[in-house]
Design a protein around this motif. Structure first.
Motif, PDB file in Angstrom:
ATOM      1  N   THR A  89      36.691  97.765 107.287  1.00 21.21           N
ATOM      2  CA  THR A  89      37.020  98.261 105.950  1.00 21.21           C
ATOM      3  C   THR A  89      38.310  99.064 105.951  1.00 21.21           C
ATOM      4  OG1 THR A  89      35.529 100.123 106.324  1.00 21.21           O
ATOM      5  CG2 THR A  89      34.658  98.269 105.095  1.00 21.21           C
ATOM      6  N   ILE A  90      38.586  99.782 107.034  1.00 19.45           N
ATOM      7  CA  ILE A  90      39.872 100.486 107.124  1.00 19.45           C
ATOM      8  C   ILE A  90      41.012  99.476 107.171  1.00 19.45           C
ATOM      9  CG2 ILE A  90      41.308 101.902 108.646  1.00 19.45           C
ATOM     10  CD1 ILE A  90      38.749 103.452 109.347  1.00 19.45           C
ATOM     11  N   GLY A  91      40.853  98.419 107.966  1.00 20.40           N
ATOM     12  CA  GLY A  91      41.878  97.376 108.020  1.00 20.40           C
ATOM     13  C   GLY A  91      42.052  96.662 106.699  1.00 20.40           C
ATOM     14  N   ALA A  92      40.950  96.411 106.009  1.00 15.96           N
ATOM     15  CA  ALA A  92      41.032  95.749 104.708  1.00 15.96           C
ATOM     16  C   ALA A  92      41.727  96.643 103.692  1.00 15.96           C
ATOM     17  CB  ALA A  92      39.636  95.375 104.220  1.00 15.96           C
ATOM     18  N   GLY A  93      41.440  97.926 103.731  1.00 18.76           N
ATOM     19  CA  GLY A  93      42.111  98.850 102.813  1.00 18.76           C
ATOM     20  C   GLY A  93      43.604  98.892 103.055  1.00 18.76           C
ATOM     21  N   TYR A  94      44.000  98.907 104.321  1.00 22.13           N
ATOM     22  CA  TYR A  94      45.425  98.902 104.648  1.00 22.13           C
ATOM     23  C   TYR A  94      46.073  97.588 104.205  1.00 22.13           C
ATOM     24  CZ  TYR A  94      49.708  99.227 107.350  1.00 22.13           C
ATOM     25  OH  TYR A  94      51.016  99.248 107.717  1.00 22.13           O
ATOM     26  N   ALA A  95      45.395  96.475 104.447  1.00 22.68           N
ATOM     27  CA  ALA A  95      45.946  95.164 104.086  1.00 22.68           C
ATOM     28  C   ALA A  95      46.052  95.005 102.572  1.00 22.68           C
ATOM     29  CB  ALA A  95      45.083  94.055 104.672  1.00 22.68           C
ATOM     30  N   VAL A  96      45.020  95.431 101.840  1.00 25.27           N
ATOM     31  CA  VAL A  96      45.063  95.309 100.384  1.00 25.27           C
ATOM     32  C   VAL A  96      46.158  96.201  99.820  1.00 25.27           C
ATOM     33  CG1 VAL A  96      43.784  95.814  98.265  1.00 25.27           C
ATOM     34  CG2 VAL A  96      42.707  94.541 100.084  1.00 25.27           C
ATOM     35  N   GLY A  97      46.355  97.377 100.409  1.00 21.02           N
ATOM     36  CA  GLY A  97      47.430  98.253  99.948  1.00 21.02           C
ATOM     37  C   GLY A  97      48.799  97.620 100.137  1.00 21.02           C
ATOM     38  N   ALA A  98      49.030  97.031 101.297  1.00 20.24           N
ATOM     39  CA  ALA A  98      50.328  96.418 101.563  1.00 20.24           C
ATOM     40  C   ALA A  98      50.538  95.156 100.729  1.00 20.24           C
ATOM     41  CB  ALA A  98      50.450  96.097 103.050  1.00 20.24           C
ATOM     42  N   VAL A  99      49.526  94.290 100.718  1.00 21.61           N
ATOM     43  CA  VAL A  99      49.653  93.026  99.984  1.00 21.61           C
ATOM     44  C   VAL A  99      49.653  93.266  98.484  1.00 21.61           C
ATOM     45  CG1 VAL A  99      48.513  90.819  99.516  1.00 21.61           C
ATOM     46  CG2 VAL A  99      48.665  91.657 101.839  1.00 21.61           C
ATOM     47  N   GLY A 100      48.816  94.203  98.022  1.00 25.59           N
ATOM     48  CA  GLY A 100      48.730  94.462  96.590  1.00 25.59           C
ATOM     49  C   GLY A 100      50.008  95.027  96.016  1.00 25.59           C
ATOM     50  N   SER A 101      50.634  95.952  96.738  1.00 24.86           N
ATOM     51  CA  SER A 101      51.884  96.505  96.223  1.00 24.86           C
ATOM     52  C   SER A 101      52.999  95.465  96.232  1.00 24.86           C
ATOM     53  CB  SER A 101      52.302  97.726  97.040  1.00 24.86           C
ATOM     54  OG  SER A 101      52.585  97.359  98.377  1.00 24.86           O
ATOM     55  N   SER A 102      53.034  94.628  97.258  1.00 24.91           N
ATOM     56  CA  SER A 102      54.034  93.558  97.294  1.00 24.91           C
ATOM     57  C   SER A 102      53.778  92.534  96.203  1.00 24.91           C
ATOM     58  CB  SER A 102      54.027  92.876  98.653  1.00 24.91           C
ATOM     59  OG  SER A 102      54.320  93.789  99.668  1.00 24.91           O
ATOM     60  N   ALA A 103      52.506  92.220  95.977  1.00 26.23           N
ATOM     61  CA  ALA A 103      52.161  91.253  94.929  1.00 26.23           C
ATOM     62  C   ALA A 103      52.515  91.795  93.554  1.00 26.23           C
ATOM     63  CB  ALA A 103      50.672  90.919  94.997  1.00 26.23           C
ATOM     64  N   LEU A 104      52.301  93.075  93.338  1.00 19.60           N
ATOM     65  CA  LEU A 104      52.648  93.674  92.051  1.00 19.60           C
ATOM     66  C   LEU A 104      54.141  93.614  91.801  1.00 19.60           C
ATOM     67  CD1 LEU A 104      51.497  95.153  89.603  1.00 19.60           C
ATOM     68  CD2 LEU A 104      51.899  97.280  90.825  1.00 19.60           C
ATOM     69  N   GLY A 105      54.928  93.858  92.839  1.00 22.87           N
ATOM     70  CA  GLY A 105      56.380  93.744  92.697  1.00 22.87           C
ATOM     71  C   GLY A 105      56.816  92.319  92.426  1.00 22.87           C
ATOM     72  N   ALA A 106      56.186  91.356  93.093  1.00 24.42           N
ATOM     73  CA  ALA A 106      56.552  89.955  92.879  1.00 24.42           C
ATOM     74  C   ALA A 106      56.157  89.487  91.485  1.00 24.42           C
ATOM     75  CB  ALA A 106      55.896  89.073  93.933  1.00 24.42           C
ATOM     76  N   VAL A 107      54.989  89.918  91.004  1.00 23.58           N
ATOM     77  CA  VAL A 107      54.537  89.502  89.674  1.00 23.58           C
ATOM     78  C   VAL A 107      55.390  90.133  88.593  1.00 23.58           C
ATOM     79  CG1 VAL A 107      52.597  89.685  88.039  1.00 23.58           C
ATOM     80  CG2 VAL A 107      52.193  88.956  90.372  1.00 23.58           C
ATOM     81  N   SER A 108      55.914  91.326  88.835  1.00 27.70           N
ATOM     82  CA  SER A 108      56.775  91.958  87.833  1.00 27.70           C
ATOM     83  C   SER A 108      58.092  91.203  87.683  1.00 27.70           C
ATOM     84  CB  SER A 108      57.044  93.416  88.192  1.00 27.70           C
ATOM     85  OG  SER A 108      57.817  93.493  89.375  1.00 27.70           O
ATOM     86  N   GLU A 109      58.523  90.514  88.741  1.00 30.71           N
ATOM     87  CA  GLU A 109      59.737  89.709  88.646  1.00 30.71           C
ATOM     88  C   GLU A 109      59.463  88.328  88.071  1.00 30.71           C
ATOM     89  OE1 GLU A 109      61.758  89.578  92.363  1.00 30.71           O
ATOM     90  OE2 GLU A 109      61.955  91.755  92.477  1.00 30.71           O
ATOM     91  N   ASP A 110      58.336  87.723  88.463  1.00 29.45           N
ATOM     92  CA  ASP A 110      58.005  86.378  87.992  1.00 29.45           C
ATOM     93  C   ASP A 110      56.506  86.312  87.681  1.00 29.45           C
ATOM     94  OD1 ASP A 110      57.968  83.704  87.364  1.00 29.45           O
ATOM     95  OD2 ASP A 110      58.190  83.009  89.443  1.00 29.45           O
ATOM     96  N   PRO A 111      56.112  86.426  86.409  1.00 23.97           N
ATOM     97  CA  PRO A 111      54.689  86.443  86.058  1.00 23.97           C
ATOM     98  C   PRO A 111      53.952  85.131  86.358  1.00 23.97           C
ATOM     99  CG  PRO A 111      56.013  87.277  84.241  1.00 23.97           C
ATOM    100  CD  PRO A 111      56.956  86.715  85.257  1.00 23.97           C
ATOM    101  N   ASN A 112      54.655  84.066  86.627  1.00 23.81           N
ATOM    102  CA  ASN A 112      54.010  82.773  86.881  1.00 23.81           C
ATOM    103  C   ASN A 112      53.321  82.704  88.241  1.00 23.81           C
ATOM    104  OD1 ASN A 112      54.876  81.808  84.398  1.00 23.81           O
ATOM    105  ND2 ASN A 112      56.833  81.101  85.241  1.00 23.81           N
ATOM    106  N   ILE A 113      53.597  83.630  89.137  1.00 24.04           N
ATOM    107  CA  ILE A 113      53.009  83.565  90.484  1.00 24.04           C
ATOM    108  C   ILE A 113      51.791  84.484  90.636  1.00 24.04           C
ATOM    109  CG2 ILE A 113      55.177  82.873  91.559  1.00 24.04           C
ATOM    110  CD1 ILE A 113      55.486  85.755  92.534  1.00 24.04           C
ATOM    111  N   LEU A 114      51.201  84.890  89.534  1.00 25.36           N
ATOM    112  CA  LEU A 114      50.046  85.774  89.592  1.00 25.36           C
ATOM    113  C   LEU A 114      48.884  85.147  90.358  1.00 25.36           C
ATOM    114  CD1 LEU A 114      48.638  88.401  88.693  1.00 25.36           C
ATOM    115  CD2 LEU A 114      47.887  87.166  86.667  1.00 25.36           C
ATOM    116  N   GLY A 115      48.604  83.890  90.142  1.00 30.39           N
ATOM    117  CA  GLY A 115      47.493  83.221  90.829  1.00 30.39           C
ATOM    118  C   GLY A 115      47.687  83.176  92.325  1.00 30.39           C
TER     119      GLY A 115
END
Length: 142
Positions: A89-115
């Protein structure tokens, strides 16, 4: 004996809360650094006190994790299950934090890649499920 540990832990937590209010009310930069160090130290002491309290509870025989007829290997199995779930769960929390923040930045540039980004976040969350499955397997073998 463990009542003294509880009292000390409560005093340390009260000190942490009081210093937090002091920082909030004073807004003094010179004292804020010293008080932040004090808060960190008191939180560390609080963690040690809670650990000591749990140790004393186990020594007093108040908590029973297993029956007296169980072997010591069953205790190691419980520890292994707890560690596998905790670290996953510690590893998952770290991974979701890193991937989630990167995904949020990518979606803010191109909303079509949300899926696509949701798939990556879901894969990162799967790490915790794998740890839970391993824990269930360990507990079923005990």
């Amino acid at each position: 004996m463990y009542y003294a540990v509880v009292f000390i832990a409560m005093a340390v937590s009260g000190l942490t809360v009081a210093t937090g209010f002091y920082i909030y009310l004073k807004k003094n930069e010179v004292n804020a650094k010293r008080i932040k160090k004090l808060v960190k130290a008191s939180v560390s002491i609080y963690g040690v006190m809670v650990t000591a309290f749990l140790f004393f509870l186990m020594q007093q025989g108040i908590t029973y994790a297993a029956s007296p007829t169980d072997s010591s290997s069953a205790g190691m199995g419980f520890i292994a299950a707890a560690i596998s779930t905790g670290l996953a769960t510690i590893g998952a929390g770290y991974a979701v934090g890193a991937v989630g923040s990167s995904a949020l930045g990518a979606v803010s540039e191109d909303p079509n890649i949300l899926g696509k980004t949701l798939i990556y976040v879901g894969l990162a969350e799967g790490i915790a499920i794998y740890g839970l499955i391993i824990s269930i397997i360990i507990l079923s073998k005990i």
